[in-house]
Design a protein around this motif. Sequence first.
Motif, mmCIF file in Angstrom:
data_model
loop_
_atom_site.group_PDB
_atom_site.id
_atom_site.type_symbol
_atom_site.label_atom_id
_atom_site.label_comp_id
_atom_site.label_asym_id
_atom_site.label_seq_id
_atom_site.Cartn_x
_atom_site.Cartn_y
_atom_site.Cartn_z
ATOM 1 N N CYS A 1 -2.324 16.879 -0.427
ATOM 2 C CA CYS A 1 -2.718 16.693 -1.828
ATOM 3 C C CYS A 1 -2.232 15.365 -2.393
ATOM 4 C CB CYS A 1 -2.170 17.829 -2.688
ATOM 5 S SG CYS A 1 -2.914 19.437 -2.368
ATOM 6 N N ALA A 2 -1.137 14.851 -1.866
ATOM 7 C CA ALA A 2 -0.547 13.615 -2.380
ATOM 8 C C ALA A 2 -1.245 12.367 -1.860
ATOM 9 C CB ALA A 2 0.933 13.559 -2.024
ATOM 10 N N ARG B 1 -5.395 19.671 -10.735
ATOM 11 C CA ARG B 1 -6.150 18.465 -11.065
ATOM 12 C C ARG B 1 -7.263 18.194 -10.059
ATOM 13 N NH1 ARG B 1 -1.252 18.054 -13.303
ATOM 14 N NH2 ARG B 1 -0.948 16.706 -15.126
ATOM 15 N N TYR C 1 -3.984 8.746 -12.215
ATOM 16 C CA TYR C 1 -2.942 9.764 -12.207
ATOM 17 C C TYR C 1 -2.402 10.043 -13.605
ATOM 18 C CZ TYR C 1 -2.844 9.806 -7.102
ATOM 19 O OH TYR C 1 -3.183 9.946 -5.788
ATOM 20 N N TYR D 1 1.254 20.291 -9.474
ATOM 21 C CA TYR D 1 0.751 19.131 -10.223
ATOM 22 C C TYR D 1 -0.621 18.731 -9.706
ATOM 23 C CZ TYR D 1 0.240 14.399 -12.018
ATOM 24 O OH TYR D 1 -0.258 13.271 -12.633
ATOM 25 N N TYR D 2 -0.723 18.526 -8.397
ATOM 26 C CA TYR D 2 -1.949 17.981 -7.828
ATOM 27 C C TYR D 2 -3.095 18.986 -7.743
ATOM 28 C CZ TYR D 2 0.169 13.517 -6.531
ATOM 29 O OH TYR D 2 0.752 12.289 -6.571
ATOM 30 N N ALA E 1 2.787 8.067 -5.116
ATOM 31 C CA ALA E 1 1.969 7.979 -6.323
ATOM 32 C C ALA E 1 2.070 6.618 -7.003
ATOM 33 C CB ALA E 1 2.358 9.085 -7.301
ATOM 34 N N SER F 1 5.081 19.323 -5.208
ATOM 35 C CA SER F 1 4.063 18.665 -6.040
ATOM 36 C C SER F 1 2.747 19.436 -6.093
ATOM 37 C CB SER F 1 3.790 17.221 -5.590
ATOM 38 O OG SER F 1 2.945 17.156 -4.447
#
Length: 263
Positions: free
Chosen positions: A120-121, A154, A218, A150-151, A97, A147
Amino acid sequence: MESLTTLLFKVSAHVAYITLNRPTKANAVSLELAQELEEVVRECDEGESVRAVLLTGAGRIFCGGGDKSLVPQEPIRRSAHLKRVNLFFYSAIQCFARMRAPIVVAVNGPAAGYGMSLACAGDIVLANESARFTMDYTRVGLTPGASSTYYLPRIIGLRRTMELALTNRTLTAREAEAIGLVTRVVPDDQLIAQAESMANELAHGPTRAYGGVKRLLYGAATNSLYEQMELENESIADMARSADAQEGLDAFLAKRPPQFSGR
């Protein structure tokens, strides 16, 4: 890195190639793979020559999730062992990130659990027609990790994320594309070629500006409009002092293609 046993890693023409290399184990995440991933991602983050990263898996499966070795026979050891694995895996995700270099992920088959989280990252995610996506955590009584919480909200929204986390429904590549989980779906035999083309194009772009794009996007979800515009203003002013911005603006005025150096 000659000592790697679960990954393949090389840097060529400013592109870092990371390949999950446990094809007989579905490229599943073990403690060793998490440690090695963190090691190579940190090298990418700190290496001045790396201006794009291409991540994929060996064989026909991108990443089948967590390896059976993550579940020790003794129940008392399971919690601590998972925390140790995640310490390295999360560090790698955080590096992805924050690094300037864009991350291109080529999903070459099923991606479950940790594998879906890796997808996703990515900053740009290409998937072949054979790719499938499933969260898989609650199937074994665990909450999502790596993660994904989180991702995913979004990227695809809260409602879709909730459904996938609670039901473990498997998405086809085209379904993942339709909801924005992946950038683009390509034929199986064209995946790596298109991913390499994308990574090479990015590796010759304005790397500092790419890093600025990542920071702005981000962080946008938690900022107010005022805060985000202030960050945009500071960022564009900072980039205007960079060598690549000077080259880009000079090229614009001269009506010629820019030659970016990554500085």
